[in-house]
Design a protein around this motif. Structure first.
Motif, PDB file in Angstrom:
ATOM      1  N   GLU A 146       0.826  -1.203   0.000  1.00  0.00           N
ATOM      2  CA  GLU A 146       0.000   0.000   0.000  1.00  0.00           C
ATOM      3  C   GLU A 146       0.865   1.260   0.000  1.00  0.00           C
ATOM      4  OE1 GLU A 146      -2.683  -0.410   3.296  1.00  0.00           O
ATOM      5  OE2 GLU A 146      -3.958  -1.851   2.238  1.00  0.00           O
ATOM      6  N   MET A 147       1.852   1.275  -0.874  1.00  0.00           N
ATOM      7  CA  MET A 147       2.741   2.417  -1.024  1.00  0.00           C
ATOM      8  C   MET A 147       2.594   2.989  -2.432  1.00  0.00           C
ATOM      9  SD  MET A 147       6.254   1.155   0.886  1.00  0.00           S
ATOM     10  CE  MET A 147       6.914   2.835   0.907  1.00  0.00           C
ATOM     11  N   SER A 148       2.750   4.298  -2.562  1.00  0.00           N
ATOM     12  CA  SER A 148       2.734   4.955  -3.868  1.00  0.00           C
ATOM     13  C   SER A 148       4.159   5.035  -4.403  1.00  0.00           C
ATOM     14  CB  SER A 148       2.158   6.363  -3.742  1.00  0.00           C
ATOM     15  OG  SER A 148       3.034   7.193  -2.979  1.00  0.00           O
ATOM     16  N   THR A 149       4.276   5.325  -5.691  1.00  0.00           N
ATOM     17  CA  THR A 149       5.629   5.483  -6.260  1.00  0.00           C
ATOM     18  C   THR A 149       6.347   6.647  -5.589  1.00  0.00           C
ATOM     19  OG1 THR A 149       4.724   6.848  -8.054  1.00  0.00           O
ATOM     20  CG2 THR A 149       4.980   4.487  -8.485  1.00  0.00           C
ATOM     21  N   ARG A 150       5.613   7.683  -5.192  1.00  0.00           N
ATOM     22  CA  ARG A 150       6.236   8.834  -4.526  1.00  0.00           C
ATOM     23  C   ARG A 150       6.754   8.483  -3.148  1.00  0.00           C
ATOM     24  NH1 ARG A 150       2.585  14.222  -5.994  1.00  0.00           N
ATOM     25  NH2 ARG A 150       2.967  14.174  -8.268  1.00  0.00           N
ATOM     26  N   SER A 151       5.966   7.690  -2.394  1.00  0.00           N
ATOM     27  CA  SER A 151       6.418   7.318  -1.045  1.00  0.00           C
ATOM     28  C   SER A 151       7.629   6.394  -1.105  1.00  0.00           C
ATOM     29  CB  SER A 151       5.277   6.669  -0.261  1.00  0.00           C
ATOM     30  OG  SER A 151       4.850   5.462  -0.882  1.00  0.00           O
ATOM     31  N   VAL A 152       7.653   5.512  -2.106  1.00  0.00           N
ATOM     32  CA  VAL A 152       8.824   4.641  -2.278  1.00  0.00           C
ATOM     33  C   VAL A 152      10.040   5.483  -2.615  1.00  0.00           C
ATOM     34  CG1 VAL A 152       9.847   2.835  -3.713  1.00  0.00           C
ATOM     35  CG2 VAL A 152       7.469   2.639  -2.978  1.00  0.00           C
ATOM     36  N   ALA A 153       9.858   6.436  -3.522  1.00  0.00           N
ATOM     37  CA  ALA A 153      10.970   7.300  -3.927  1.00  0.00           C
ATOM     38  C   ALA A 153      11.517   8.079  -2.738  1.00  0.00           C
ATOM     39  CB  ALA A 153      10.504   8.253  -5.026  1.00  0.00           C
ATOM     40  N   ALA A 154      10.618   8.579  -1.881  1.00  0.00           N
ATOM     41  CA  ALA A 154      11.048   9.343  -0.707  1.00  0.00           C
ATOM     42  C   ALA A 154      11.856   8.477   0.256  1.00  0.00           C
ATOM     43  CB  ALA A 154       9.825   9.928   0.000  1.00  0.00           C
ATOM     44  N   GLU A 155      11.431   7.216   0.438  1.00  0.00           N
ATOM     45  CA  GLU A 155      12.133   6.311   1.346  1.00  0.00           C
ATOM     46  C   GLU A 155      13.516   5.950   0.828  1.00  0.00           C
ATOM     47  OE1 GLU A 155      11.461   5.050   4.274  1.00  0.00           O
ATOM     48  OE2 GLU A 155       9.420   5.809   4.550  1.00  0.00           O
ATOM     49  N   LEU A 156      13.652   5.823  -0.485  1.00  0.00           N
ATOM     50  CA  LEU A 156      14.919   5.369  -1.071  1.00  0.00           C
ATOM     51  C   LEU A 156      15.793   6.518  -1.556  1.00  0.00           C
ATOM     52  CD1 LEU A 156      13.748   2.246  -3.130  1.00  0.00           C
ATOM     53  CD2 LEU A 156      14.684   2.332  -0.809  1.00  0.00           C
ATOM     54  N   GLY A 157      15.292   7.748  -1.459  1.00  0.00           N
ATOM     55  CA  GLY A 157      16.073   8.886  -1.899  1.00  0.00           C
ATOM     56  C   GLY A 157      16.240   8.952  -3.401  1.00  0.00           C
ATOM     57  N   SER A 183      13.614   9.144  -7.326  1.00  0.00           N
ATOM     58  CA  SER A 183      12.460   9.839  -7.883  1.00  0.00           C
ATOM     59  C   SER A 183      11.319   8.871  -8.162  1.00  0.00           C
ATOM     60  CB  SER A 183      12.843  10.555  -9.182  1.00  0.00           C
ATOM     61  OG  SER A 183      13.165   9.605 -10.187  1.00  0.00           O
ATOM     62  N   ALA A 184      10.097   9.400  -8.242  1.00  0.00           N
ATOM     63  CA  ALA A 184       8.942   8.578  -8.594  1.00  0.00           C
ATOM     64  C   ALA A 184       9.091   8.024  -9.999  1.00  0.00           C
ATOM     65  CB  ALA A 184       7.661   9.398  -8.469  1.00  0.00           C
ATOM     66  N   ALA A 185       9.729   8.801 -10.880  1.00  0.00           N
ATOM     67  CA  ALA A 185       9.956   8.342 -12.252  1.00  0.00           C
ATOM     68  C   ALA A 185      10.869   7.118 -12.259  1.00  0.00           C
ATOM     69  CB  ALA A 185      10.567   9.463 -13.088  1.00  0.00           C
ATOM     70  N   TRP A 186      11.848   7.083 -11.360  1.00  0.00           N
ATOM     71  CA  TRP A 186      12.765   5.925 -11.256  1.00  0.00           C
ATOM     72  C   TRP A 186      11.961   4.679 -10.868  1.00  0.00           C
ATOM     73  CZ3 TRP A 186      14.003   2.466  -7.429  1.00  0.00           C
ATOM     74  CH2 TRP A 186      15.184   1.734  -7.580  1.00  0.00           C
ATOM     75  N   ARG A 218       9.694   3.657 -13.875  1.00  0.00           N
ATOM     76  CA  ARG A 218      10.453   3.040 -14.965  1.00  0.00           C
ATOM     77  C   ARG A 218      10.904   1.625 -14.588  1.00  0.00           C
ATOM     78  NH1 ARG A 218      12.860   5.677 -18.997  1.00  0.00           N
ATOM     79  NH2 ARG A 218      14.891   4.679 -18.641  1.00  0.00           N
ATOM     80  N   THR A 219      11.192   1.422 -13.307  1.00  0.00           N
ATOM     81  CA  THR A 219      11.565   0.084 -12.834  1.00  0.00           C
ATOM     82  C   THR A 219      10.387  -0.867 -12.943  1.00  0.00           C
ATOM     83  OG1 THR A 219      13.204   1.000 -11.290  1.00  0.00           O
ATOM     84  CG2 THR A 219      12.411  -1.243 -10.844  1.00  0.00           C
ATOM     85  N   GLU A 220       9.189  -0.365 -12.659  1.00  0.00           N
ATOM     86  CA  GLU A 220       7.998  -1.211 -12.655  1.00  0.00           C
ATOM     87  C   GLU A 220       7.423  -1.458 -14.049  1.00  0.00           C
ATOM     88  OE1 GLU A 220       6.350  -0.170  -8.163  1.00  0.00           O
ATOM     89  OE2 GLU A 220       5.204   0.434  -9.931  1.00  0.00           O
ATOM     90  N   THR A 221       7.779  -0.636 -15.000  1.00  0.00           N
ATOM     91  CA  THR A 221       7.293  -0.854 -16.367  1.00  0.00           C
ATOM     92  C   THR A 221       8.304  -1.610 -17.214  1.00  0.00           C
ATOM     93  OG1 THR A 221       8.186   1.281 -17.097  1.00  0.00           O
ATOM     94  CG2 THR A 221       5.889   1.236 -16.320  1.00  0.00           C
ATOM     95  N   GLY A 222       9.479  -1.873 -16.647  1.00  0.00           N
ATOM     96  CA  GLY A 222      10.506  -2.580 -17.404  1.00  0.00           C
ATOM     97  C   GLY A 222      11.345  -1.662 -18.278  1.00  0.00           C
TER      98      GLY A 222
END
Length: 304
Positions: free
Chosen positions: A24-35, A37-40, A43-47
């Motif tokens: 239950e995490m958004s791409t933005r929250s993941v990006a914030a935790e890992l330092g 971007s949401a785009a990163w 792009r990882t999730e779309t291959g």
């Protein structure tokens, strides 16, 4: 998604996306935790980009994945070359086969159950040619299908490849496809491939009588994070099952068959005995072979 026109998304990227949604995490929250971007993340999730092992480890830990799941996905990241499945042409057969090959390549475990024939991943070239020749096809089409079937077998020895479980009804071993010489080579090839560390072969003996599975062959594809797929093949093509109740039924049948079958050692003994009963000069008698094997198994197993 149309199975006639598109491939299933069952790769590493899709598994990471599934884990994120389960957490239950958004791409933005993941990006914030890992330092990053949401785009990163996207792009990882779309291959669009291939994550390395360290990145997969970080994502899995963030999502609370189990150690077993983390290991499976890290191994997939290490084994992936970022490539796709290449097939000769774009037609209905090719598209459906590409789906099967994608499932085979991305699953962490594949189980094939066959009632009348040796599973395709274990077929020799000559055995496969006999099977494919039962349908009237142009020579070029026959060779195309034969080449593709044999080419799929690189999965048997691929580093970090999936677990490959094969369940074969005993009667599939007694049908002399192509004659005794071809069948003898086929049986010995199963024994050879069973030596691969990721391959397990079990034979369902004829003395079991009626058992679940007699209504037809199937394949089960299990993944680290995604739902299990089941593939049912017939003369016209095949059907992919993804609904949970239907899939659970086939997984339960697979588990029961695995228990009812001879264990790996007994199964290989049965295969060796069947091969020994076939003569290269074509004088073997299938009926005699069948009777002797069944009698031996009923008495407690095939002698070593």
């Amino acid at each position: 998604m149309s199975r006639e026109s598109k491939l299933f998304r069952v790769n590493l990227a899709e598994e990471l996306r599934t884990l994120r949604k389960q957490a239950e995490m958004s791409t933005r929250s993941v990006a914030a935790e890992l330092g990053t971007s949401a785009a990163w993340v996207s792009r990882t999730e779309t291959g669009a980009r291939q994550p390395n092992q360290d990145e997969v480890t970080s994502l899995c830990r963030l999502y609370g994945a189990t150690d077993v799941l983390l290991r499976l996905l890290v191994e997939k990241a290490a084994a992936s070359d970022g490539g796709g499945i290449e097939l000769p042409t774009l037609d209905t057969y090719t598209d459906q086969l590409a789906n099967v090959m994608l499932l085979e390549n991305e699953a962490h475990r594949v189980t094939e159950y066959e009632l009348a024939l040796v599973p395709g991943l274990l077929q020799t070239t000559q055995y496969a040619r006999q099977i494919l020749s039962t349908v009237d096809r142009a020579p070029a089409e026959l060779e195309r299908r034969l080449s593709t079937r044999v080419g799929r077998q690189t999965l048997l020895s691929r580093p970090n490849g999936p677990e490959l479980w094969f369940l074969i009804d005993e009667f599939a071993l007694l049908r002399p496809i192509g004659g005794d010489a071809v069948m003898r080579e086929q049986l010995l090839n199963i024994v050879k491939q069973a030596q691969c560390p990721n391959v397990r072969v079990r034979i369902v003996p004829s003395f079991r009588g009626a058992y679940p599975g007699l209504d037809g062959p199937f394949a089960v594809y299990e993944f680290a994070a995604l739902n299990t797929y089941v593939y049912l093949e017939d003369r016209r093509g095949g059907t992919f099952l993804t609904d949970s109740p239907g899939v659970r039924q086939y997984v339960a049948v697979r588990d029961e068959l695995w228990t009812e079958a001879l264990d790996e050692e007994q199964s290989l003994d049965l295969l060796r005995e069947a091969a020994e009963r076939l003569n290269d000069d074509g004088t073997g008698v299938a009926q005699e072979q069948s009777k002797r094997i069944r009698d031996q198994v009923r008495r407690g197993g095939v002698p070593v």
